[in-house]
Scaffold this active site. Structure first.
Site, PDB file in Angstrom:
ATOM      1  N   ARG A 122      -0.290 -17.571 -25.188  1.00 59.96           N
ATOM      2  CA  ARG A 122      -1.257 -18.662 -25.262  1.00 59.96           C
ATOM      3  C   ARG A 122      -2.523 -18.200 -25.961  1.00 59.96           C
ATOM      4  O   ARG A 122      -2.962 -17.072 -25.786  1.00 59.96           O
ATOM      5  CB  ARG A 122      -1.599 -19.144 -23.838  1.00 59.96           C
ATOM      6  CG  ARG A 122      -0.634 -20.199 -23.363  1.00 59.96           C
ATOM      7  CD  ARG A 122      -0.772 -20.513 -21.918  1.00 59.96           C
ATOM      8  NE  ARG A 122      -2.144 -20.701 -21.458  1.00 59.96           N
ATOM      9  CZ  ARG A 122      -2.456 -21.061 -20.217  1.00 59.96           C
ATOM     10  NH1 ARG A 122      -1.485 -21.290 -19.344  1.00 59.96           N
ATOM     11  NH2 ARG A 122      -3.704 -21.195 -19.848  1.00 59.96           N
ATOM     12  N   ARG A 150     -12.688 -17.299 -18.085  1.00 61.23           N
ATOM     13  CA  ARG A 150     -11.968 -18.253 -17.224  1.00 61.23           C
ATOM     14  C   ARG A 150     -12.014 -17.792 -15.770  1.00 61.23           C
ATOM     15  O   ARG A 150     -12.162 -18.594 -14.855  1.00 61.23           O
ATOM     16  CB  ARG A 150     -10.498 -18.374 -17.684  1.00 61.23           C
ATOM     17  CG  ARG A 150     -10.345 -19.126 -18.979  1.00 61.23           C
ATOM     18  CD  ARG A 150      -8.998 -18.881 -19.641  1.00 61.23           C
ATOM     19  NE  ARG A 150      -7.878 -19.377 -18.872  1.00 61.23           N
ATOM     20  CZ  ARG A 150      -6.624 -18.937 -19.027  1.00 61.23           C
ATOM     21  NH1 ARG A 150      -6.343 -17.991 -19.896  1.00 61.23           N
ATOM     22  NH2 ARG A 150      -5.659 -19.444 -18.302  1.00 61.23           N
ATOM     23  N   ARG A 177       1.244 -11.688 -20.823  1.00 57.79           N
ATOM     24  CA  ARG A 177       2.055 -12.878 -20.511  1.00 57.79           C
ATOM     25  C   ARG A 177       2.562 -13.567 -21.781  1.00 57.79           C
ATOM     26  O   ARG A 177       1.813 -13.805 -22.707  1.00 57.79           O
ATOM     27  CB  ARG A 177       1.194 -13.854 -19.705  1.00 57.79           C
ATOM     28  CG  ARG A 177       1.869 -15.181 -19.432  1.00 57.79           C
ATOM     29  CD  ARG A 177       1.155 -15.940 -18.351  1.00 57.79           C
ATOM     30  NE  ARG A 177      -0.058 -16.595 -18.813  1.00 57.79           N
ATOM     31  CZ  ARG A 177      -0.783 -17.396 -18.042  1.00 57.79           C
ATOM     32  NH1 ARG A 177      -0.460 -17.597 -16.785  1.00 57.79           N
ATOM     33  NH2 ARG A 177      -1.872 -17.968 -18.515  1.00 57.79           N
ATOM     34  N   ARG A 200     -10.424 -28.540 -10.106  1.00 58.35           N
ATOM     35  CA  ARG A 200     -11.136 -27.299 -10.396  1.00 58.35           C
ATOM     36  C   ARG A 200     -12.628 -27.427 -10.074  1.00 58.35           C
ATOM     37  O   ARG A 200     -13.352 -26.441 -10.137  1.00 58.35           O
ATOM     38  CB  ARG A 200     -10.970 -26.941 -11.866  1.00 58.35           C
ATOM     39  CG  ARG A 200      -9.804 -25.967 -12.132  1.00 58.35           C
ATOM     40  CD  ARG A 200      -9.663 -25.811 -13.616  1.00 58.35           C
ATOM     41  NE  ARG A 200      -9.079 -24.594 -14.072  1.00 58.35           N
ATOM     42  CZ  ARG A 200      -7.812 -24.465 -14.468  1.00 58.35           C
ATOM     43  NH1 ARG A 200      -6.983 -25.453 -14.341  1.00 58.35           N
ATOM     44  NH2 ARG A 200      -7.382 -23.326 -14.979  1.00 58.35           N
ATOM     45  N   LYS A 254       0.162 -19.055 -10.352  1.00 61.98           N
ATOM     46  CA  LYS A 254       0.313 -20.481  -9.990  1.00 61.98           C
ATOM     47  C   LYS A 254       1.558 -21.107 -10.616  1.00 61.98           C
ATOM     48  O   LYS A 254       2.275 -21.839  -9.956  1.00 61.98           O
ATOM     49  CB  LYS A 254      -0.900 -21.295 -10.456  1.00 61.98           C
ATOM     50  CG  LYS A 254      -2.154 -21.094  -9.662  1.00 61.98           C
ATOM     51  CD  LYS A 254      -3.159 -22.192  -9.970  1.00 61.98           C
ATOM     52  CE  LYS A 254      -3.505 -22.410 -11.420  1.00 61.98           C
ATOM     53  NZ  LYS A 254      -4.232 -21.404 -12.128  1.00 61.98           N
TER      54      LYS A 254
HETATM   55  P1  AMP Z   1      -4.357 -23.480 -16.928  1.00 59.07           P
HETATM   56  O1  AMP Z   1      -3.084 -23.709 -17.672  1.00 59.07           O
HETATM   57  O2  AMP Z   1      -4.405 -24.160 -15.595  1.00 59.07           O
HETATM   58  O3  AMP Z   1      -4.735 -22.003 -16.850  1.00 59.07           O
HETATM   59  O4  AMP Z   1      -5.516 -24.182 -17.801  1.00 59.07           O
HETATM   60  C1  AMP Z   1      -5.820 -23.770 -19.123  1.00 59.07           C
HETATM   61  C2  AMP Z   1      -7.168 -24.319 -19.533  1.00 59.07           C
HETATM   62  O5  AMP Z   1      -7.141 -25.762 -19.537  1.00 59.07           O
HETATM   63  C3  AMP Z   1      -8.328 -23.960 -18.603  1.00 59.07           C
HETATM   64  O6  AMP Z   1      -8.874 -22.682 -18.888  1.00 59.07           O
HETATM   65  C4  AMP Z   1      -9.316 -25.095 -18.917  1.00 59.07           C
HETATM   66  O7  AMP Z   1      -9.932 -24.886 -20.174  1.00 59.07           O
HETATM   67  C5  AMP Z   1      -8.392 -26.302 -19.084  1.00 59.07           C
HETATM   68  N1  AMP Z   1      -8.133 -26.976 -17.777  1.00 59.07           N
HETATM   69  C6  AMP Z   1      -6.967 -27.012 -17.071  1.00 59.07           C
HETATM   70  N2  AMP Z   1      -7.084 -27.727 -15.946  1.00 59.07           N
HETATM   71  C7  AMP Z   1      -8.371 -28.180 -15.928  1.00 59.07           C
HETATM   72  C8  AMP Z   1      -9.122 -28.965 -15.005  1.00 59.07           C
HETATM   73  N3  AMP Z   1      -8.578 -29.427 -13.856  1.00 59.07           N
HETATM   74  N4  AMP Z   1     -10.421 -29.216 -15.301  1.00 59.07           N
HETATM   75  C9  AMP Z   1     -10.980 -28.778 -16.453  1.00 59.07           C
HETATM   76  N5  AMP Z   1     -10.337 -28.007 -17.355  1.00 59.07           N
HETATM   77  C10 AMP Z   1      -9.034 -27.709 -17.106  1.00 59.07           C
END
Ligand code: AMP
Length: 219
Positions: free
Chosen positions: A160, A171, A126, A87, A13
């Site tokens: 990360r 996740r 990553r 999400r 993404k």
């Molecule tokens: P990402 O960078 O999109 O992979 O997000 C990293 C983490 O942030 C996710 O595993 C969730 O814990 C939290 N997170 C990101 N976006 C959301 C969302 N829209 N709703 C809830 N938690 C989120």
């Protein structure tokens, strides 16, 4: 024009968002980045957000709603690319109502599909540049041999804290459960969602996204 990019962690993404924003002149809105910014600011909410992210769980819809609404209102942009949001169905409904209030609409939803094996392979290898956030992969896209970032020349990279294998699996599982609901929400009569095979090479994925997005938006 406003686009949502759906995809499991490690589906690419971040990389595809970068291409989309450049090609279609969109502003990138990643809720993961917004949350990581909140953590860095060390607000009263930071510790709680960090703990939730490190378990691979979702933070509350209310918190996400506040962050997204504030960011959209301050963005003054022609169009937004939503990455990692919505999400859940509650968040999808929320996005619709925020856009409606602002007299905007959602044009397209891209569903980047990726296998569990590919997700693990991509995420545990990553790294991101500590300065500009450019994404690298020690197997498929290493930085140059003098260990400098190709984009900004910095020489420090980080992984990360939620990119450990057990967290990634959690996740991925949560994503799969929620994604079915979103597919229904944007499919059917509304019909603004289309799938893309995210297991392919980055450039092939981008070709697919670009072709289909251009076609569907009638550009
Ligand atoms: P990402 O960078 O999109 O992979 O997000 C990293 C983490 O942030 C996710 O595993 C969730 O814990 C939290 N997170 C990101 N976006 C959301 C969302 N829209 N709703 C809830 N938690 C989120």
């Amino acid at each position: 024009m406003n686009i949502v990019l759906l995809g499991a962690p490690g589906s690419g993404k971040g990389t595809q968002s970068h291409f989309l924003c450049k090609e279609f002149d969109l502003t990138h809105l990643s809720t993961g980045d917004l949350l990581r910014n909140e953590i860095a600011k060390q607000t009263p909410l930071s510790q709680n957000i960090l703990e939730t992210i490190n378990k691979g769980h979702l933070v509350s819809d209310e918190l996400i709603a506040d962050l997204v609404k504030k960011t959209i209102e301050e963005s003054h942009t022609k169009g937004l690319l939503f990455d990692g949001f919505p999400r859940t169905q509650v968040q999808a409904q929320l996005l619709d109502s925020i856009l409606e209030i602002l007299n905007m609409r959602l044009d397209l939803v891209i569903n980047l599909l990726v296998s569990r094996e590919k997700v693990i392979e991509r995420i545990v290898n990553r790294y991101t540049c500590i300065k500009c956030g450019a994404i690298y992969n020690t197997l498929t896209k290493p930085w140059d041999s003098s260990t400098k970032c190709d984009s900004c020349g910095a020489s420090e990279f980080k992984q990360r804290s939620d990119d450990r294998e057990e967290v990634v699996l959690e996740r991925y599982k949560i994503y799969q459960d929620q994604c079915e609901t979103l597919k229904d929400y944007y499919g059917g009569d509304r019909g603004i969602i289309f799938p893309v095979d995210g297991d392919q090479d980055v450039s092939v994925v981008w070709d697919d996204i670009k072709r289909e997005t251009t076609k569907r938006l009638g550009r």
